[in-house]
Scaffold this motif. Structure first.
Motif, PDB file in Angstrom:
ATOM      1  N   UNK A   1       1.348  -4.159   1.204  1.00  0.00           N
ATOM      2  CA  UNK A   1       0.487  -4.123   2.270  1.00  0.00           C
ATOM      3  C   UNK A   1      -0.479  -2.951   2.164  1.00  0.00           C
ATOM      4  N   UNK A   2      -0.823  -2.263   0.769  1.00  0.00           N
ATOM      5  CA  UNK A   2      -1.698  -1.267   0.405  1.00  0.00           C
ATOM      6  C   UNK A   2      -1.760  -0.111   1.752  1.00  0.00           C
ATOM      7  N   UNK A   3      -0.554  -0.148   2.222  1.00  0.00           N
ATOM      8  CA  UNK A   3      -0.638   1.026   3.154  1.00  0.00           C
ATOM      9  C   UNK A   3      -0.135   2.529   2.574  1.00  0.00           C
ATOM     10  N   UNK A   4       0.639   2.247   1.537  1.00  0.00           N
ATOM     11  CA  UNK A   4       1.011   3.530   0.636  1.00  0.00           C
ATOM     12  C   UNK A   4       0.635   3.216  -0.450  1.00  0.00           C
ATOM     13  N   UNK A   5      -0.123   4.170  -1.059  1.00  0.00           N
ATOM     14  CA  UNK A   5      -0.668   4.309  -2.630  1.00  0.00           C
ATOM     15  C   UNK A   5      -0.102   5.403  -3.278  1.00  0.00           C
ATOM     16  N   UNK A   6       0.209   5.297  -4.444  1.00  0.00           N
ATOM     17  CA  UNK A   6       0.894   6.615  -5.159  1.00  0.00           C
ATOM     18  C   UNK A   6       0.170   6.663  -6.414  1.00  0.00           C
ATOM     19  N   UNK A   7      -0.333   7.818  -6.704  1.00  0.00           N
ATOM     20  CA  UNK A   7      -0.884   8.157  -8.013  1.00  0.00           C
ATOM     21  C   UNK A   7      -0.245   9.088  -8.582  1.00  0.00           C
TER      22      UNK A   7
END
Length: 677
Positions: A123-129
Motif C-alpha cells: 500500500x506504499x505506506x512503508x518504503x525501505x531503501x
C-alpha cells in the motif's frame, strides 16, 4: 482522525534504556501523533514493528508513511556488484540479500507481523531503501538517526546508538532528542536532519549509493500477505490523501478567502518564490469542496511547467490530462475524459495545457463539451493579455485565478484591460519586501558595477535613437507600421547596452576575487554566452550552459547537478526567467537585462528562494553608462534612466541599500537624475 500533535509531549534532551522504556516512552507515543516517520539506521529488523505495532497502526490510520534507509547484508562480492555492476547485477544482488533477510524474518517473527509489513509495502505506506558507501567511504552505512513529523509540520529529530531491532532495545543504548519547537538550536538540528534524510533518500550524497527494492524482491515480500490488512484500506487511503496535502501559510489562507469573497475570481499578485502555485492549489481545493465534481483547466506559458504543475496537482486528483505539442498525443484523451466526467464516471478532471495549445480550435471545442462546474487558472497570466493568446480568457469558466508576480503588461493598455476584466481584480498582494521581512524569501546584497560604453558603442546607440525619432515624426506610416519598426529599433538599441564589451572585462576582474563561485547564475545576452562560458572555464569553474539548445531532459540534469553542487555555475539567457526553480542559487551576475520590469523582478525572485544553509544572496548588476567624456544630452540621460529603473528596484529592498545607492549617486547627480535613485 487522532489528534496528531507532537508538541503535546515535553521531551527531555536525552533518554536511555536504563532509565526509560524507549518503546513505551518514546517510539509508540510519537508514532501515534505522526504522519511520517523517517529513519536512517545501520541494522533494521522487522521485529521492531512487533514491539512498536501500537504506534505504527495509529500512524497508518493517520494516513502516515514510514521511510527507512538501512544497510543490506552484503559480502565483499555483493558490495562490488552493487557499486560497479550493471543494473541487472545490482538488482540480482539486492534480491538475494533481501530474500535472505525475509527468511530471517520468518524465523524470528510470527506470521501476523510479516503479513502486516507486506501489506504496508504493498500500500506504499512503508518504503525501505538500502544504502551502500562508495567513493571515499568503503565500510557500512552505520548511521542512526530519525525524524517524526506531525500534520502541522512539527518535527522531532533524534540520534543515538539503538538499531531498529529487538536487540537494540535490550542493550544499554541512548538517544539525543531535538523537538523543532523547543528552542532555535533544536529547530535548526531538526530541519538539518530532515534535509539530510532527503539528500540520502534521493541518492544525492556523493559518498553513499542508495537503492530501492528491486521489483523481484518486492514480489517476494508481497507473497507474505497471508492475513487480511491490519487496518482498513478506506481509512488509510483517505487519511493519507488528506495528510499529504500541505498546510497553507496564513497569507495563503488570506488569499484564498479574498478570492472566495470576490465570487471565486481574482488575481494573485505575489512575489516570485512565495508559493503562487500552491496558493492556487489551495483555492482549487476549496472549489472542489464546494462543487464536489469540477472541471479545471490550468494554463502555463512553457512546456516544462506542465510537468511541474502535474506533480503538485496530483494532490487534488488522479484524473489529469496534459495538452501540448501534437494533438495526436492529447486530443483523444482529453475528449474521452470529458465524456467520462460528464457521465459521472470520474471526478475532478484537471487539464494542464500550454497557453499556445489552449488557443487551438480543437482544444477550445473539446473543453466546451464539459457540463460540470468549471474553473481556469492561468499561470504568468500577463501572457494572456497578448492579442494572439487572449482567446483563452473564455467566459465559459465561472471560477478564475490569474497568477503573476507582475500581472501588468508594459505598453499594452488593451491587454491589461482584458486581464482585469476577465479576472475581476487583484484580490491578494504579497510583495517582495514583506516576503523577505517575514522570512519567506532570502535577504540579499546588491552590488551595482558601472561599465562605460566604448565610443563606438555610444555612436551606434545614438544612430538608433535618431532612427527612432525619424519614425515617430513620419506621418506617412500607419500606427501599426510605426509600432513594428519602433519595436525592432528598441530591441537593437537595448542590445548595445546588454552586449557592452567592457562588461566582460569587468566580469573577468570580478570573478578572480571569489574563493568559490558555487551556486552562481550568469544572465547573458545571446552573443555573450560562449565568451562568459570560456571566462569561467578558464578559471577552472565547473560551468554549464542553459539555453534553448538543451533538451528538457538535459536541462533537468543540469539543474539537478547544480543543486547538488556538481555544477558550480550556470550561464543562461531567458530560459531561467519563468517557472524554473533554482533555490540553491547564492550569486547572480546580471550582464544583460531588458527594460521589462517583470523580467528582472522574476530573476530576482528565482535567486531569493529559501534553501538550507543559504542565509543571504548576492546580486552583481552590470550597469551600462555613457562614456564619461561625452557631454550630457537627451540620449545620454535616456541611457541612464533606462538602467536606473532596474537599479532602484533592486537597491530599494537590499540589505546594503544605502551602500548600493552611494555607488551611483555621483553619476546620477551628473545626469540630473537624483530623484530616480
Amino acid at each position: 482522525m487522532t489528534n496528531m500533535g507532537l508538541t503535546k509531549y515535553n521531551l527531555p534532551p536525552f533518554m536511555n534504556t536504563s532509565d526509560n522504556n524507549l518503546v513505551e516512552d518514546f517510539y509508540i507515543p510519537l508514532l501515534k501523533e505522526s504522519i511520517e516517520y523517517r529513519r536512517g539506521v545501520g541494522f533494521f529488523s522487522s521485529g521492531w514493528f512487533r514491539m512498536v505495532s501500537k504506534g505504527v497502526i495509529y500512524l497508518v490510520e493517520n494516513g502516515g508513511r514510514l521511510k527507512i534507509i538501512t544497510s543490506p547484508i552484503l559480502s565483499k562480492e555483493d558490495y562490488e556488484a552493487l557499486i560497479t555492476g550493471s543494473k541487472a547485477r545490482q538488482d540480482e544482488t539486492l534480491y538475494i540479500s533481501i530474500s535472505n533477510s525475509i527468511q530471517d524474518f520468518r524465523k524470528s517473527l510470527e506470521e501476523d507481523t510479516l503479513s502486516a509489513i507486506a501489506w504496508m509495502i504493498a500500500d506504499e505506506i512503508l518504503e525501505i531503501k538500502f544504502a551502500v558507501p562508495r567513493n571515499k567511504l568503503t565500510g557500512d552505512f552505520h548511521d542512526k538517526f530519525g525524524i517524526f513529523i506531525d500534520a502541522e509540520g512539527n518535527k522531532v529529530a533524534f540520534s543515538g546508538s539503538p538499531n531498529e531491532s529487538i536487540q537494540g532495545f535490550q542493550n544499554y543504548e541512548s538517544i539525543k532528542i531535538f523537538p523543532s519547537w523547543r528552542d532555535p538550536i533544536s529547530q535548526e538540528i531538526a530541519e538539518a536532519e530532515y534535509n539530510r534524510f532527503e539528500t540520502l533518500w534521493y541518492d544525492e550524497d556523493p559518498n553513499l549509493k542508495v537503492f530501492s527494492i528491486p521489483e523481484a524482491a518486492k514480489e517476494e515480500i508481497l507473497k507474505l500477505r497471508t492475513k487480511e490488512r491490519p487496518y482498513k484500506k478506506e481509512v488509510i487511503l483517505k487519511a493519507f490523501k488528506e495528510n499529504k496535502f500541505p498546510t497553507p501559510r496564513n497569507y495563503q489562507k488570506e488569499a484564498v478567502e479574498n478570492w472566495i469573497k470576490n465570487g471565486y475570481k481574482g488575481l494573485f499578485e505575489m512575489a516570485t518564490g512565495t508559493g503562487k502555485t500552491l496558493t492556487s492549489i489551495f483555492a482549487i481545493n476549496e472549489y472542489i469542496k464546494k462543487k464536489e465534481n469540477v472541471f479545471i483547466v490550468v494554463l502555463v506559458p512553457f512546456i516544462h511547467l506542465v510537468d511541474q504543475w502535474e506533480k503538485d496537482l496530483k494532490l487534488l486528483s488522479e484524473n489529469i490530462v496534459k495538452c501540448y505539442g501534437n494533438k495526436k498525443n492529447w486530443l483523444f484523451d482529453l475528449k474521452s475524459k470529458i465524456i467520462l466526467q460528464n457521465k459521472n464516471k470520474i471526478k475532478n478532471l484537471i487539464v494542464i495545457s500550454t497557453i499556445q495549445t489552449a488557443t487551438k480550435e480543437e482544444f477550445i471545442e473539446a473543453i466546451h463539451k464539459s457540463t460540470v462546474p468549471n474553473m481556469i487558472v492561468v499561470d504568468e497570466c500577463h501572457y494572456a493579455g497578448a492579442p494572439k493568446y487572449s482567446k483563452v480568457l473564455d467566459p465559459l469558466f465561472e471560477a478564475r485565478i490569474g497568477l503573476s508576480a507582475t500581472p501588468i503588461r508594459m505598453w499594452d493598455e488593451v491587454g491589461n484591460i482584458k486581464i482585469e476584466d476577465f479576472f475581476s481584480k487583484t484580490v491578494f498582494k504579497f510583495p517582495l519586501e514583506k516576503a523577505i521581512k517575514e522570512g519567506y524569501l532570502t535577504p540579499y546584497e546588491y552590488h551595482p558595477i558601472l561599465v562605460e560604453l566604448t565610443d563606438e558603442e555610444f555612436r551606434e546607440y545614438e544612430k538608433y535613437s535618431e532612427k527612432l525619432a525619424k519614425i515617430l515624426s513620419n506621418d506617412k506610416l500607419t500606427d501599426e507600421e510605426k509600432e513594428k519598426k519602433i519595436e525592432r529599433i528598441l530591441i537593437e538599441r537595448a542590445n548595445i547596452l546588454n552586449k557592452a564589451r567592457n562588461k566582460l572585462f569587468e566580469l573577468n576582474k570580478l570573478i578572480k576575487q571569489f574563493n568559490s563561485l558555487k551556486y552562481s547564475l550568469f544572465y547573458c545576452a545571446p552573443s555573450q554566452i560562449e565568451v562568459v562560458f570560456d571566462i569561467l572555464r578558464n578559471e577552472n569553474i565547473v560551468v554549464s550552459k542553459f539555453t534553448a539548445q538543451e533538451s528538457n531532459e538535459e536541462r533537468k540534469l543540469i539543474l539537478d547537478k547544480f543543486t547538488r553542487g556538481e555544477i558550480e555555475a550556470i550561464v543562461a539567457m531567458k530560459c531561467l526567467d519563468e517557472g524554473v526553480d533554482v533555490p540553491a542559487t547564492k550569486y547572480a551576475f546580471l550582464l544583460a537585462s531588458s527594460t521589462n520590469t517583470r523580467q528582472f523582478i522574476q530573476r530576482r525572485g528565482r535567486i531569493l528562494r529559501k534553501y538550507p544553509g543559504k542565509e543571504k544572496a548576492f546580486v552583481y548588476d552590470f550597469i551600462a553608462i555613457p562614456p564619461i567624456e561625452v557631454k550630457i544630452t537627451s540620449h545620454t540621460r535616456q541611457i541612464m534612466r533606462r538602467e536606473l529603473q532596474r537599479f532602484r528596484e533592486f537597491a530599494d529592498y537590499a540589505l546594503n541599500k544605502y551602500q548600493a545607492k552611494g555607488k551611483i549617486l555621483e553619476i546620477a547627480r551628473r545626469y540630473y537624475l537624483l530623484d530616480e535613485v
